[in-house]
Scaffold this motif. Structure first.
Motif, PDB file in Angstrom:
ATOM      1  N   THR A   1       0.831  -0.966  -0.058  1.00 34.18           N
ATOM      2  CA  THR A   1       0.173  -0.161   0.140  1.00 34.18           C
ATOM      3  C   THR A   1       0.957   1.038  -0.133  1.00 34.18           C
ATOM      4  OG1 THR A   1      -1.752  -1.115   1.028  1.00 34.18           O
ATOM      5  CG2 THR A   1      -1.846   1.089   1.288  1.00 34.18           C
ATOM      6  N   CYS A   2       1.695   1.386   0.954  1.00 32.78           N
ATOM      7  CA  CYS A   2       2.944   2.358   0.851  1.00 32.78           C
ATOM      8  C   CYS A   2       3.459   2.491  -0.374  1.00 32.78           C
ATOM      9  CB  CYS A   2       3.757   2.215   1.976  1.00 32.78           C
ATOM     10  SG  CYS A   2       3.041   2.648   3.709  1.00 32.78           S
ATOM     11  N   THR A   3       3.912   1.672  -0.787  1.00 24.18           N
ATOM     12  CA  THR A   3       4.791   1.548  -2.206  1.00 24.18           C
ATOM     13  C   THR A   3       3.810   2.411  -3.422  1.00 24.18           C
ATOM     14  OG1 THR A   3       5.991  -0.317  -1.796  1.00 24.18           O
ATOM     15  CG2 THR A   3       5.536   0.047  -4.049  1.00 24.18           C
ATOM     16  N   ASN A   4       2.685   1.956  -3.061  1.00 22.01           N
ATOM     17  CA  ASN A   4       1.771   2.436  -4.516  1.00 22.01           C
ATOM     18  C   ASN A   4       1.269   3.852  -4.149  1.00 22.01           C
ATOM     19  OD1 ASN A   4       0.874   0.457  -6.557  1.00 22.01           O
ATOM     20  ND2 ASN A   4       1.136  -0.551  -4.727  1.00 22.01           N
ATOM     21  N   LEU A   5       1.087   4.264  -2.789  1.00 16.56           N
ATOM     22  CA  LEU A   5       1.006   5.776  -2.346  1.00 16.56           C
ATOM     23  C   LEU A   5       2.043   6.583  -2.788  1.00 16.56           C
ATOM     24  CD1 LEU A   5      -0.946   5.163   1.150  1.00 16.56           C
ATOM     25  CD2 LEU A   5      -1.805   6.156  -1.002  1.00 16.56           C
ATOM     26  N   ASN A   6       3.073   5.972  -2.606  1.00 12.88           N
ATOM     27  CA  ASN A   6       4.441   6.781  -2.934  1.00 12.88           C
ATOM     28  C   ASN A   6       4.384   7.021  -4.372  1.00 12.88           C
ATOM     29  OD1 ASN A   6       6.911   8.113  -2.395  1.00 12.88           O
ATOM     30  ND2 ASN A   6       8.030   6.071  -2.995  1.00 12.88           N
TER      31      ASN A   6
ATOM     32  N   THR B   1       0.230  -6.200  -9.865  1.00 13.28           N
ATOM     33  CA  THR B   1      -1.126  -6.755  -9.342  1.00 13.28           C
ATOM     34  C   THR B   1      -2.319  -5.917  -9.875  1.00 13.28           C
ATOM     35  OG1 THR B   1      -2.278  -7.151  -7.283  1.00 13.28           O
ATOM     36  CG2 THR B   1      -1.019  -5.271  -7.371  1.00 13.28           C
ATOM     37  N   ALA B   2      -3.493  -6.818  -9.977  1.00  9.80           N
ATOM     38  CA  ALA B   2      -4.833  -6.309 -10.372  1.00  9.80           C
ATOM     39  C   ALA B   2      -5.575  -5.551  -9.368  1.00  9.80           C
ATOM     40  CB  ALA B   2      -5.404  -7.472 -11.079  1.00  9.80           C
ATOM     41  N   TYR B   3      -5.139  -5.736  -8.323  1.00  6.89           N
ATOM     42  CA  TYR B   3      -5.675  -4.999  -7.058  1.00  6.89           C
ATOM     43  C   TYR B   3      -5.561  -3.507  -7.162  1.00  6.89           C
ATOM     44  CZ  TYR B   3      -6.265  -9.290  -4.389  1.00  6.89           C
ATOM     45  OH  TYR B   3      -6.465 -10.539  -4.009  1.00  6.89           O
ATOM     46  N   THR B   4      -6.626  -2.874  -6.993  1.00  8.78           N
ATOM     47  CA  THR B   4      -6.664  -1.454  -7.124  1.00  8.78           C
ATOM     48  C   THR B   4      -6.290  -0.669  -5.590  1.00  8.78           C
ATOM     49  OG1 THR B   4      -9.001  -1.088  -6.030  1.00  8.78           O
ATOM     50  CG2 THR B   4      -8.820  -1.274  -8.511  1.00  8.78           C
ATOM     51  N   LEU B   5      -5.786   0.543  -5.596  1.00  8.25           N
ATOM     52  CA  LEU B   5      -4.970   1.235  -4.659  1.00  8.25           C
ATOM     53  C   LEU B   5      -6.253   1.113  -3.317  1.00  8.25           C
ATOM     54  CD1 LEU B   5      -3.131   2.644  -3.123  1.00  8.25           C
ATOM     55  CD2 LEU B   5      -4.089   4.686  -3.992  1.00  8.25           C
ATOM     56  N   ASP B   6      -7.643   1.147  -3.877  1.00 10.92           N
ATOM     57  CA  ASP B   6      -8.779   1.156  -2.707  1.00 10.92           C
ATOM     58  C   ASP B   6      -8.772  -0.255  -2.150  1.00 10.92           C
ATOM     59  OD1 ASP B   6     -11.086   2.378  -1.785  1.00 10.92           O
ATOM     60  OD2 ASP B   6     -12.049   0.441  -2.646  1.00 10.92           O
ATOM     61  N   ALA B   7      -8.695  -1.260  -2.939  1.00 14.12           N
ATOM     62  CA  ALA B   7      -8.684  -2.564  -2.695  1.00 14.12           C
ATOM     63  C   ALA B   7      -7.530  -2.998  -1.616  1.00 14.12           C
ATOM     64  CB  ALA B   7      -8.756  -3.647  -3.450  1.00 14.12           C
TER      65      ALA B   7
END
Length: 216
Positions: A99-104, A174-180
Motif C-alpha cells: 500500500t505504501c509503495t503504491n501511495l508513494n 497486481t490487479a488490485y486497485t489502490l482502494d482494495a
C-alpha cells in the motif's frame, strides 16, 4: 447503492465524533475505522475531520498505525492536498508495504516528479534480489495513471513501456486497485509513525482542538 453507503458512513462517523467529544479514548483500530470512513466519504469536510483527529491524537501523544496513516494519505491525494500527503507519508516508519509503495508512486505522479518515479520503478524492476526477498508490487491502476501522465512525452513513454514489461515479467504487477489494497491490508498493531512534538491547538484554526473538530 452509493447513497445508502454514504448515509451509513456519515452516520458511523457522527457516532465516532460524538464518542470523541464525550472523551472516549480511541484505540488503534478505532482510529483506523474513523480514517477509513473519512477516506470513503472523500469530501473536504471528511478530510478536515480526519486531519483534526490526527492532530488531537498527536497532542495526546497517541500513535497512529501505518494503516490509519495510509487512509489519510490517500484521502489527501484524492482531495488534491499533495503537500499534506507528502508530510504524513514522510512520518510513516517502515513504509515497505504494498500500500505504501503504491501511495508513494501516486504522490510522485501528482507532484509531477516523473523522472523520479521512473527511477523508482526501474530500480524495482531491475533490482537483483535474493529469491527470499519479496519484490515491490505495483497496482495496474496506479501504473495506468502514470502512463496517462507520460503519454505525450515520447521519451518517458518509451521508458515506461520498457519498465512496465519488466515488471510484468517479474510478476510485480497486481490487479488490485489502490482502494482494495487500502481496505484489505492485514491488520498491523505495531507503531509505524514517528512520534511528533505534542501540540495543544489546531494548526488550521489556532483554536483548541476540542472546539474545532465539528466546527465545519
Amino acid at each position: 447503492m452509493w447513497s445508502w453507503l454514504k448515509t451509513s458512513f456519515t452516520g458511523a462517523l457522527e457516532v465516532l465524533i460524538e464518542m470523541k467529544n464525550q472523551g472516549v479514548k480511541f484505540s488503534v483500530d478505532t482510529y483506523v475505522l474513523a480514517f477509513a470512513i473519512c477516506y470513503k466519504l472523500n469530501t473536504p469536510k471528511s478530510f478536515k475531520i480526519c486531519t483534526t483527529l490526527r492532530e488531537e491524537a498527536l497532542i495526546k501523544g497517541e500513535v497512529l498505525s501505518r494503516r490509519a496513516s495510509c487512509f489519510l494519505v490517500a484521502l489527501a491525494l484524492n482531495q488534491d492536498k499533495v503537500a499534506k500527503a507528502k508530510t504524513i507519508f514522510s512520518q510513516i516508519i517502515n513504509p515497505e508495504s504494498i500500500t505504501c509503495t503504491n501511495l508513494n508512486i501516486i504522490i510522485h505522479i501528482q507532484s509531477n516528479m516523473l523522472e523520479t518515479v521512473m527511477e523508482i520503478l526501474e530500480n524495482a524492476a531491475e533490482g537483483h534480489l535474493s529469491r527470499f526477498v519479496k519484490r515491490h508490487e505495483f497496482s495496474e491502476e496506479v501504473l495506468t495513471k502514470l502512463k496517462e501522465k507520460v503519454k505525450d512525452i515520447p521519451t518517458l513513454l518509451t521508458r515506461f513501456d520498457e519498465i512496465y514489461g519488466k515488471l510484468h515479467i517479474n510478476g510485480q504487477v497486481t490487479a488490485y486497485t489502490l482502494d482494495a489494497l487500502l481496505c484489505y491490508t492485514p491488520r498491523d498493531r505495531k507503531s509505524h509513525i514517528l512520534p511528533l512534538t505534542k501540540r495543544t491547538v489546531s494548526q488550521r484554526t489556532f483554536q483548541p482542538l476540542s472546539h474545532s473538530l465539528l466546527a465545519e
